[in-house]
Design an enzyme around this catalytic site. Structure first.
Site, short mmCIF file in Angstrom:
data_model
loop_
_atom_site.label_atom_id
_atom_site.label_comp_id
_atom_site.label_asym_id
_atom_site.label_seq_id
_atom_site.Cartn_x
_atom_site.Cartn_y
_atom_site.Cartn_z
N THR A 52 0.83 -1.21 0.00
CA THR A 52 0.00 0.00 0.00
C THR A 52 0.86 1.26 0.00
OG1 THR A 52 -1.73 -1.19 1.19
CG2 THR A 52 -1.85 1.21 1.24
N TYR A 143 6.47 -11.34 5.51
CA TYR A 143 5.33 -10.80 4.76
C TYR A 143 4.99 -11.78 3.65
CZ TYR A 143 2.76 -7.26 1.96
OH TYR A 143 1.82 -6.56 1.24
N LYS A 173 2.76 -11.58 8.42
CA LYS A 173 1.64 -10.89 7.79
C LYS A 173 1.16 -11.81 6.67
CE LYS A 173 0.53 -6.57 5.31
NZ LYS A 173 -0.06 -7.08 4.07
#
Length: 320
Positions: A52, A143, A173
């Site tokens: 993001t 991640y 994540k």
């Protein structure tokens, strides 16, 4: 290792990197952004320079500066600032990891390299271990986002014995829709030693049922308040209310996905809802269209998601 007493849990906003119209980073609005997350959305943890945040579209110098500004502005306001330090080469990841430690970040996260890819678990862990070793006192998170990296090594396979090889490993994540894989991660986490942070916002309630300890996502920038209400209902075992919140959030996400939803559109929505200018994305991404923004605004209004400062009667007020 001086890890924080409080584990990373609850909502973690995957922060946007604000930019000016000519594509430079708009550092002056980050302080306002921090205040908005804390005061208006009730979100006090952030994940910086991830997908993001267009982290892989920024130069190493820019990533360092962005990390510094979030840590500086978040001091005594945010609970935890996790910096994504993943890169396509080991040396850059190590440099960013060391820098994160130097500036006082609360943790680092790393994506799997996706040009020259790890072919198996051992190769990936070897890469992650070298990055973690550059900042051994910082909690380290993997991640997992196979849809973007193309690295198909299952997270539950990676977790098996990872802390023996990476002592600073604290969790992951999990940005994938494979709830079987996620469930197996939870099943391995008997002593809840790891933070298992779910990264698919529209499926969060399902992940909570499986045992997610928190969530990292882009929509928590502007739907954090509603999602926190869902978390509270779930914690109080009020599943009917939790489902109601999840379904309303899903209606919005489902709608914008059909329109075409990504980082560019997230910037447009955040600008609309918060009143803080997020600017355009960096090329090769294209700016969201006015048509998308108008449609997203109409949907937010229909769901009563636009009751935030910065908006008056559905129109954005100028921000100082």
């Amino acid at each position: 290792m001086a890890f924080p007493k409080k584990k990373l849990q609850g909502l973690v906003a995957a922060t946007i990197t604000p930019m000016t119209e000519n594509g430079e980073i708009n550092f002056p609005v980050i302080g306002q952004y921090v205040d908005y997350l804390v005061k208006e959305q009730g979100v006090k943890n952030i994940f910086v320079n991830g997908t993001t945040g267009e982290g892989l579209s920024l130069s190493i110098s820019e990533r360092r500066q962005v990390a510094e500004e979030w840590v500086r502005q978040g001091k005594n306001k945010l609970d935890q600032v996790v910096i994504h330090v993943g890169a396509l080469n080991l040396k850059e990841s190590q440099e960013l990891a060391q820098h994160a430690a130097e500036i006082g970040a609360d943790g680092i996260a790393v994506i799997a390299p996706f040009f020259f890819k790890s072919q198996n678990k051992d190769a990936l862990i070897s890469f992650l271990r070298e990055v973690a070793a550059a900042a051994p006192a910082l909690p380290f998170y993997y991640y997992h986002i196979p849809s973007l990296t193309g690295v198909k090594i299952r997270a539950e396979e990676l977790l098996d014995g990872i802390q023996d090889k990476i002592p600073s490993f604290q969790g992951l994540k999990f940005s994938d829709t494979d709830l079987l894989d996620f469930g197996q991660c939870v099943d391995q986490n008997h002593q809840r030693q790891f933070a298992l942070l779910f990264g698919v916002d529209e499926q969060l309630l399902s992940a909570l049922v499986l045992g997610a300890t928190g969530a990292v996502g882009s929509t928590y920038n502007y739907l954090g308040k509603k999602t926190n209400q869902m978390l509270e209902a779930f914690e109080q075992k009020d599943l009917a209310s939790a489902l109601s919140y999840q379904f309303r959030i899903q209606r919005f996400i489902n709608y914008v996905i059909k329109l075409g939803f990504g980082v560019s559109q997230t910037k447009a929505i955040m600008t609309l809802v918060s009143g803080i200018p997020m600017g355009p994305p960096r090329l090769p991404l294209q700016k969201a269209t006015q048509e998308f923004t108008a449609n997203a605004e109409a949907k937010l209004k229909s769901l009563n998601f636009l009751s935030f400062p910065g908006l008056k009667d559905g129109n954005m007020e100028a921000c100082s």
